[in-house]
Design a protein around this motif. Structure first.
Motif, PDB file in Angstrom:
ATOM      1  N   SER A 244       0.874  -1.190   0.064  1.00 14.22           N
ATOM      2  CA  SER A 244      -0.001  -0.031  -0.141  1.00 14.22           C
ATOM      3  C   SER A 244       0.882   1.158  -0.144  1.00 14.22           C
ATOM      4  CB  SER A 244      -0.927  -0.030   1.250  1.00 14.22           C
ATOM      5  OG  SER A 244      -0.106  -0.063   2.397  1.00 14.22           O
TER       6      SER A 244
ATOM      7  N   GLU B 184      -7.333   3.111  -6.413  1.00 17.78           N
ATOM      8  CA  GLU B 184      -9.040   3.511  -6.347  1.00 17.78           C
ATOM      9  C   GLU B 184      -9.376   2.676  -8.100  1.00 17.78           C
ATOM     10  OE1 GLU B 184     -10.266   7.432  -6.791  1.00 17.78           O
ATOM     11  OE2 GLU B 184      -8.540   7.913  -5.355  1.00 17.78           O
TER      12      GLU B 184
ATOM     13  N   ALA C  52      -9.891  -1.043  -6.733  1.00 13.49           N
ATOM     14  CA  ALA C  52     -10.983  -1.021  -5.838  1.00 13.49           C
ATOM     15  C   ALA C  52     -12.521  -0.880  -6.408  1.00 13.49           C
ATOM     16  CB  ALA C  52     -10.615  -0.190  -4.804  1.00 13.49           C
TER      17      ALA C  52
ATOM     18  N   PRO D  46     -13.203  -4.750  -8.736  1.00 12.06           N
ATOM     19  CA  PRO D  46     -12.102  -5.945  -8.116  1.00 12.06           C
ATOM     20  C   PRO D  46     -12.448  -7.192  -8.956  1.00 12.06           C
ATOM     21  CG  PRO D  46     -14.206  -5.312  -6.782  1.00 12.06           C
ATOM     22  CD  PRO D  46     -14.100  -4.208  -7.783  1.00 12.06           C
TER      23      PRO D  46
ATOM     24  N   VAL E 145      -6.318  -6.881  -5.313  1.00 10.57           N
ATOM     25  CA  VAL E 145      -7.579  -6.021  -4.499  1.00 10.57           C
ATOM     26  C   VAL E 145      -7.128  -5.608  -3.045  1.00 10.57           C
ATOM     27  CG1 VAL E 145      -9.894  -6.275  -4.172  1.00 10.57           C
ATOM     28  CG2 VAL E 145      -8.963  -6.974  -6.210  1.00 10.57           C
TER      29      VAL E 145
ATOM     30  N   GLU F 289      -7.414  -2.235  -1.548  1.00 16.73           N
ATOM     31  CA  GLU F 289      -8.220  -1.897  -0.173  1.00 16.73           C
ATOM     32  C   GLU F 289      -7.547  -1.368   0.773  1.00 16.73           C
ATOM     33  OE1 GLU F 289     -10.602  -5.472   0.100  1.00 16.73           O
ATOM     34  OE2 GLU F 289     -12.133  -4.917  -1.298  1.00 16.73           O
TER      35      GLU F 289
ATOM     36  N   LYS G 285      -8.169   2.309   2.558  1.00 21.41           N
ATOM     37  CA  LYS G 285      -8.420   2.549   4.041  1.00 21.41           C
ATOM     38  C   LYS G 285      -7.659   3.384   4.375  1.00 21.41           C
ATOM     39  CE  LYS G 285     -10.679  -2.036   4.541  1.00 21.41           C
ATOM     40  NZ  LYS G 285     -10.476  -3.409   5.221  1.00 21.41           N
TER      41      LYS G 285
END
Length: 69
Positions: A33, A42, A45, A48, A56, A60, A64
């Motif tokens: 990430s 984006e 996400a 997916p 995925v 995600e 978050k």
């Protein structure tokens, strides 16, 4: 480079290339990430079903983290 990587993974996945069940753990050292751009995360996400689960999950996590900040 992320756009190319995303396209290769998406195209391979669409053609039925099966990724190992534990790919997430192996790839998180290289793809995580912290180094995936927001816009790529984006895109992944949002659709997916077109990507393997490990990618995925990383997208995600990025989303978050973005919301939490």
């Amino acid at each position: 480079m992320w756009g190319e990587v995303r396209n290769v993974i998406q195209g391979s996945y669409a053609k039925g290339v099966v990724f190992e069940p534990y790919s997430f753990h192996r790839f998180t050292r290289e793809i995580n990430s912290k180094n995936i751009p927001d816009e790529i995360a984006e895109e992944i996400a949002l659709i997916p079903s077109e990507y393997p689960g490990f990618l995925v999950a990383i997208a995600e996590i990025k989303m978050k983290e973005k919301v939490a900040s």
